[in-house]
Design a protein around this motif. Structure first.
Motif, PDB file in Angstrom:
ATOM      1  N   SER A 193      23.892  19.595  25.846  1.00 11.66           N
ATOM      2  CA  SER A 193      24.717  20.647  25.270  1.00 11.66           C
ATOM      3  C   SER A 193      24.843  21.824  26.226  1.00 11.66           C
ATOM      4  CB  SER A 193      24.106  21.130  23.951  1.00 11.66           C
ATOM      5  OG  SER A 193      24.774  22.289  23.502  1.00 11.66           O
ATOM      6  N   LEU A 194      26.073  22.238  26.483  1.00 10.17           N
ATOM      7  CA  LEU A 194      26.282  23.406  27.332  1.00 10.17           C
ATOM      8  C   LEU A 194      25.788  24.672  26.650  1.00 10.17           C
ATOM      9  CD1 LEU A 194      29.758  22.949  29.046  1.00 10.17           C
ATOM     10  CD2 LEU A 194      27.498  22.789  30.044  1.00 10.17           C
ATOM     11  N   LEU A 195      25.850  24.708  25.330  1.00  6.83           N
ATOM     12  CA  LEU A 195      25.339  25.867  24.593  1.00  6.83           C
ATOM     13  C   LEU A 195      23.835  26.000  24.817  1.00  6.83           C
ATOM     14  CD1 LEU A 195      26.330  28.121  22.752  1.00  6.83           C
ATOM     15  CD2 LEU A 195      25.803  26.669  20.808  1.00  6.83           C
ATOM     16  N   ASN A 196      23.145  24.894  24.823  1.00  7.81           N
ATOM     17  CA  ASN A 196      21.706  24.888  25.092  1.00  7.81           C
ATOM     18  C   ASN A 196      21.429  25.344  26.522  1.00  7.81           C
ATOM     19  OD1 ASN A 196      18.909  24.338  24.926  1.00  7.81           O
ATOM     20  ND2 ASN A 196      19.219  22.242  25.605  1.00  7.81           N
ATOM     21  N   GLN A 197      22.169  24.818  27.457  1.00  4.33           N
ATOM     22  CA  GLN A 197      21.952  25.175  28.858  1.00  4.33           C
ATOM     23  C   GLN A 197      22.250  26.646  29.119  1.00  4.33           C
ATOM     24  OE1 GLN A 197      24.316  22.430  31.160  1.00  4.33           O
ATOM     25  NE2 GLN A 197      23.342  20.643  30.233  1.00  4.33           N
ATOM     26  N   CYS A 198      23.293  27.155  28.483  1.00  5.71           N
ATOM     27  CA  CYS A 198      23.685  28.547  28.702  1.00  5.71           C
ATOM     28  C   CYS A 198      22.698  29.513  28.053  1.00  5.71           C
ATOM     29  CB  CYS A 198      25.089  28.776  28.143  1.00  5.71           C
ATOM     30  SG  CYS A 198      25.656  30.480  28.262  1.00  5.71           S
ATOM     31  N   SER A 199      22.265  29.200  26.838  1.00  2.00           N
ATOM     32  CA  SER A 199      21.418  30.140  26.090  1.00  2.00           C
ATOM     33  C   SER A 199      19.942  30.043  26.466  1.00  2.00           C
ATOM     34  CB  SER A 199      21.578  29.900  24.592  1.00  2.00           C
ATOM     35  OG  SER A 199      21.040  28.641  24.230  1.00  2.00           O
ATOM     36  N   ILE A 219      31.823  29.152  27.568  1.00  3.60           N
ATOM     37  CA  ILE A 219      32.145  27.717  27.544  1.00  3.60           C
ATOM     38  C   ILE A 219      33.626  27.498  27.235  1.00  3.60           C
ATOM     39  CG2 ILE A 219      31.723  25.551  26.311  1.00  3.60           C
ATOM     40  CD1 ILE A 219      28.784  26.587  25.962  1.00  3.60           C
ATOM     41  N   ILE A 220      34.154  28.230  26.264  1.00  2.00           N
ATOM     42  CA  ILE A 220      35.571  28.090  25.898  1.00  2.00           C
ATOM     43  C   ILE A 220      36.461  28.548  27.046  1.00  2.00           C
ATOM     44  CG2 ILE A 220      37.378  28.929  24.337  1.00  2.00           C
ATOM     45  CD1 ILE A 220      35.496  26.769  23.173  1.00  2.00           C
ATOM     46  N   LYS A 221      36.072  29.626  27.719  1.00  7.20           N
ATOM     47  CA  LYS A 221      36.852  30.104  28.872  1.00  7.20           C
ATOM     48  C   LYS A 221      36.905  29.032  29.957  1.00  7.20           C
ATOM     49  CE  LYS A 221      35.202  32.811  32.138  1.00  7.20           C
ATOM     50  NZ  LYS A 221      35.446  31.998  33.285  1.00  7.20           N
ATOM     51  N   ASP A 222      35.771  28.429  30.252  1.00  4.84           N
ATOM     52  CA  ASP A 222      35.738  27.375  31.267  1.00  4.84           C
ATOM     53  C   ASP A 222      36.511  26.131  30.831  1.00  4.84           C
ATOM     54  OD1 ASP A 222      34.201  29.025  32.852  1.00  4.84           O
ATOM     55  OD2 ASP A 222      32.300  28.034  32.351  1.00  4.84           O
ATOM     56  N   HIS A 269      26.805  33.882  21.181  1.00  2.00           N
ATOM     57  CA  HIS A 269      28.227  34.226  21.148  1.00  2.00           C
ATOM     58  C   HIS A 269      28.781  34.347  22.568  1.00  2.00           C
ATOM     59  CE1 HIS A 269      31.992  35.730  19.595  1.00  2.00           C
ATOM     60  NE2 HIS A 269      31.882  36.797  20.368  1.00  2.00           N
ATOM     61  N   ALA A 270      28.025  34.991  23.447  1.00  2.00           N
ATOM     62  CA  ALA A 270      28.452  35.113  24.845  1.00  2.00           C
ATOM     63  C   ALA A 270      28.573  33.736  25.494  1.00  2.00           C
ATOM     64  CB  ALA A 270      27.481  35.989  25.620  1.00  2.00           C
ATOM     65  N   CYS A 271      27.661  32.844  25.170  1.00  3.42           N
ATOM     66  CA  CYS A 271      27.723  31.476  25.711  1.00  3.42           C
ATOM     67  C   CYS A 271      28.938  30.735  25.180  1.00  3.42           C
ATOM     68  CB  CYS A 271      26.438  30.718  25.371  1.00  3.42           C
ATOM     69  SG  CYS A 271      25.005  31.282  26.319  1.00  3.42           S
ATOM     70  N   GLU A 272      29.245  30.893  23.899  1.00  2.00           N
ATOM     71  CA  GLU A 272      30.440  30.260  23.320  1.00  2.00           C
ATOM     72  C   GLU A 272      31.686  30.698  24.074  1.00  2.00           C
ATOM     73  OE1 GLU A 272      30.891  31.157  19.152  1.00  2.00           O
ATOM     74  OE2 GLU A 272      28.771  30.802  18.793  1.00  2.00           O
ATOM     75  N   ILE A 273      31.803  32.002  24.294  1.00  2.00           N
ATOM     76  CA  ILE A 273      32.972  32.549  24.989  1.00  2.00           C
ATOM     77  C   ILE A 273      33.067  31.979  26.399  1.00  2.00           C
ATOM     78  CG2 ILE A 273      33.963  34.664  25.960  1.00  2.00           C
ATOM     79  CD1 ILE A 273      32.831  36.124  23.469  1.00  2.00           C
TER      80      ILE A 273
END
Length: 186
Positions: free
Chosen positions: A66-72, A88-91, A82-86
């Motif tokens: 999960s990218l959310l896991n990796q980012c957070s 990931i969606i931007k990328d 929330h910052a990670c969601e933004i």
């Protein structure tokens, strides 16, 4: 069909070549963006869906992919998630603006080619004393090829933009659901 195309190209002007070359480049770009981004987004969707299923099945943990896991970095802070969601969606949405630009400009590029082709046809007809419909019709129909090419490119660009936008929306839903679960679990 091929002889008609070759005849069309043989009788075309430099502007027609430029318009068709630009629309050909647009076509290549549209398909490249779609194929590249579609495979990347499908991979992201699969990973985030699997991670959400793991969280909701009672395992209570992220999928390692999960990218959310990796980012957070395992954080359950609402702000960090929330910052990670933004991010990931931007990328994930890279390239979508190009599809939108191409879908909106390609019909105008085709129309430009058609207008120039019609103007050139009328310039040729101005030197003749009598011009019949049988002479005008083929010249105008040849000029309309550029508009058809522009619309053809726009249809694919718009369709691919919509498909990818929907997939990014689904990705966003999976990310938000994971974030909500993590914040609720504390």
């Amino acid at each position: 069909m091929i002889s008609t195309l070759l005849n069309y190209l043989a009788n075309s002007s430099a502007i027609t070549y430029i318009v068709l070359a630009l629309l050909s480049a647009y076509t290549v770009a549209v398909f490249w963006i779609f194929l590249y981004r579609n495979s990347a987004i499908n991979r992201l969707l699969s990973n985030e869906k699997r991670s959400l299923e793991m969280l909701t099945s009672g395992q209570g943990r992220f999928s390692p992919l999960s990218l959310l896991n990796q980012c957070s970095n395992g954080s359950t802070s609402k702000e960090i998630l929330h910052a990670c969601e933004i991010s990931i969606i931007k990328d994930a949405s890279v390239g979508l603006s190009w599809l939108a630009i191409i879908s909106s400009t390609s019909p105008f590029i085709g129309l430009f080619g058609t207008v120039v082709g019609i103007l050139e046809s009328f310039a040729v007809f101005a030197n003749e004393s009598k011009v019949s419909f049988s002479v005008i019709a083929p010249a105008i129909s040849e000029a309309l090829v550029a508009t058809a090419a522009g619309i053809f490119v726009a249809i694919f660009a718009y369709t691919f933009h919509q498909i990818l936008s929907r997939k990014i929306y689904e990705l966003n839903i999976f990310l938000k659901a994971q974030s909500e679960i993590l914040v609720a679990k504390g």
